[in-house]
Each structure stands twice: as structure tokens, then as C-alpha cells.
Design an enzyme around this catalytic site. Structure first.
Site, short mmCIF file in Angstrom:
data_model
loop_
_atom_site.label_atom_id
_atom_site.label_comp_id
_atom_site.label_asym_id
_atom_site.label_seq_id
_atom_site.Cartn_x
_atom_site.Cartn_y
_atom_site.Cartn_z
N HIS A 145 10.41 -11.67 -0.74
CA HIS A 145 11.06 -10.75 -1.12
C HIS A 145 12.71 -11.57 -2.29
O HIS A 145 13.53 -12.24 -1.31
CB HIS A 145 11.73 -9.47 -0.20
CG HIS A 145 12.36 -8.38 -0.43
ND1 HIS A 145 11.70 -7.54 -1.07
CD2 HIS A 145 13.97 -8.69 -1.06
CE1 HIS A 145 13.11 -6.61 -1.48
NE2 HIS A 145 14.19 -7.29 -1.85
N HIS B 218 8.82 -8.36 -10.31
CA HIS B 218 7.19 -8.45 -10.59
C HIS B 218 6.85 -8.91 -12.20
O HIS B 218 8.06 -8.10 -12.60
CB HIS B 218 7.13 -7.08 -10.11
CG HIS B 218 7.78 -5.71 -10.52
ND1 HIS B 218 8.64 -5.20 -9.64
CD2 HIS B 218 7.64 -5.23 -11.49
CE1 HIS B 218 9.27 -4.26 -10.16
NE2 HIS B 218 8.82 -4.23 -11.80
N CYS C 87 6.72 -5.69 -1.02
CA CYS C 87 6.80 -6.74 0.28
C CYS C 87 5.54 -5.90 1.42
O CYS C 87 4.53 -6.81 2.66
CB CYS C 87 8.11 -6.84 1.68
SG CYS C 87 8.92 -7.49 0.73
N ASN D 174 11.18 -6.29 -16.01
CA ASN D 174 12.86 -5.56 -16.00
C ASN D 174 13.80 -5.43 -14.96
O ASN D 174 13.29 -5.67 -14.06
CB ASN D 174 11.98 -3.61 -16.05
CG ASN D 174 10.68 -3.33 -17.14
OD1 ASN D 174 11.76 -3.71 -17.78
ND2 ASN D 174 10.07 -2.39 -16.66
N HIS E 232 5.08 -7.95 -15.30
CA HIS E 232 4.35 -6.50 -15.44
C HIS E 232 3.08 -7.30 -16.30
O HIS E 232 3.25 -8.39 -17.14
CB HIS E 232 4.69 -5.73 -16.22
CG HIS E 232 5.34 -4.91 -15.83
ND1 HIS E 232 4.97 -3.49 -15.26
CD2 HIS E 232 6.89 -4.90 -15.23
CE1 HIS E 232 6.19 -2.62 -14.62
NE2 HIS E 232 7.33 -3.24 -14.55
P1 AMP Z 1 9.86 -1.23 -12.67
O1 AMP Z 1 9.70 0.00 -13.20
O2 AMP Z 1 9.83 -2.37 -13.53
O3 AMP Z 1 9.80 -1.77 -11.83
O4 AMP Z 1 7.68 -1.48 -12.30
C1 AMP Z 1 7.26 -0.98 -11.07
C2 AMP Z 1 6.44 -0.66 -11.18
O5 AMP Z 1 5.20 -0.47 -10.54
C3 AMP Z 1 5.38 0.77 -12.25
O6 AMP Z 1 4.93 -0.11 -13.29
C4 AMP Z 1 4.85 1.53 -11.28
O7 AMP Z 1 3.76 2.28 -11.53
C5 AMP Z 1 4.37 0.35 -10.03
N1 AMP Z 1 4.45 0.55 -8.43
C6 AMP Z 1 5.11 1.51 -7.83
N2 AMP Z 1 4.20 1.41 -6.48
C7 AMP Z 1 3.07 1.08 -6.34
C8 AMP Z 1 2.06 1.08 -5.25
N3 AMP Z 1 1.34 1.35 -4.20
N4 AMP Z 1 0.59 0.46 -6.72
C9 AMP Z 1 0.74 -0.33 -7.48
N5 AMP Z 1 1.72 -0.38 -9.00
C10 AMP Z 1 3.16 0.48 -8.12
ZN ZN Z 2 10.23 -6.90 -1.15
#
Ligand code: AMP
Ligand code: ZN
Length: 112
Positions: A46, A98, A7, A85, A100
Site C-alpha cells: 500500500h 495505480h 489492498c 492521477n 492506468h
Molecule cells: P483513479 O480515479 O485514478 O483513482 O482510478 C481508480 C480506478 O479504479 C477507476 O478507473 C475505477 O474504475 C477503478 N476501480 C475502482 N474499483 C475497482 C475494482 N473493484 N476493480 C477494478 N477497477 C476498479
Molecule cells: Zn491499499
């Protein structure tokens, strides 16, 4: 959600390497890339988990998937793996849903 890192990124309070943005979604490079191309697409609103989207919010998926070819074109990548995930056992660490987008290498199956 005040304490949600995504967010904060969507609000511009935390910097990200933005690849694509419109009124509904933001795409930015993952800070810890697992492939030469690793982008996250988030809804600006969110929503915690992609496996539990309120029915009235499902249109957000259309917006997220509409961003995929735009990201691919911008980063000039052909084949990609798209991943949600959902929950701790599936490896979710950020509870703002999110998508990927991973590319630039060959991926194995089944995933780890
Ligand atoms: P997940 O494990 O599927 O929840 O993915 C979360 C992803 O967010 C991971 O691949 C992290 O590397 C990425 N992540 C966490 N913080 C940041 C950030 N500030 N900027 C970019 N990516 C992030
Ligand atoms: Zn959020």
C-alpha cells in the site's frame, strides 16, 4: 490497509480480472473502462500516491513499469497512454497508487 479496495484485490479478498501478477505488482482490468484496453497496475504494498512515494519505496516503480510490456503483449495492444492521477484535482479516487494503461483507441491531448 484494511479498508483499501486495492489492498483487498491484491490479497485476493475481492475478485478482479487479473492480467499479470508477480511478487511485487498486480495488473487487472479496470471495472469502468475508459478505452477498449484499460488496465490498472498496482504495487502489492500500500502506497497512497504516485507523486509522494517514500524514497525507500521507489524501486516499486521499476516493478510496475516492467509489467507494462507484459500487459501490452498479453492484450496485444500497440500504443498506450500511461497515467497516474495524483490527488482529487487530478481525478484520483482510489488512494492506493495505480498506473492506468489505456489503449485500443486514439486519445486526445490535452486530457480533460
Ligand atoms: P483513479 O480515479 O485514478 O483513482 O482510478 C481508480 C480506478 O479504479 C477507476 O478507473 C475505477 O474504475 C477503478 N476501480 C475502482 N474499483 C475497482 C475494482 N473493484 N476493480 C477494478 N477497477 C476498479
Ligand atoms: Zn491499499
Amino acid at each position: 490497509m484494511p479498508e483499501c479496495i486495492f489492498c483487498k484485490i491484491a490479497a485476493g479478498e475481492i475478485k478482479a480480472d487479473v492480467v499479470y501478477e508477480d511478487d511485487y505488482v498486480l495488473a487487472f482490468k479496470d471495472i469502468n473502462p475508459q478505452a477498449p484496453i484499460h488496465v490498472l497496475i498496482i504495487p502489492k504494498k500500500h502506497i497512497e500516491r504516485a507523486d509522494d512515494i517514500p524514497v525507500e519505496e521507489l524501486d516499486v516503480l521499476k516493478k510496475m513499469f516492467a509489467a507494462v510490456p507484459k500487459v501490452k503483449e498479453k492484450l496485444d495492444v500497440d500504443d498506450v497512454r500511461l497515467v497516474f492521477n495524483c490527488g482529487p484535482k487530478a481525478g484520483q479516487t482510489v488512494y492506493h497508487m495505480h498506473l492506468h494503461i489505456l489503449g485500443g483507441r486514439v486519445f486526445g491531448w490535452p486530457p480533460g
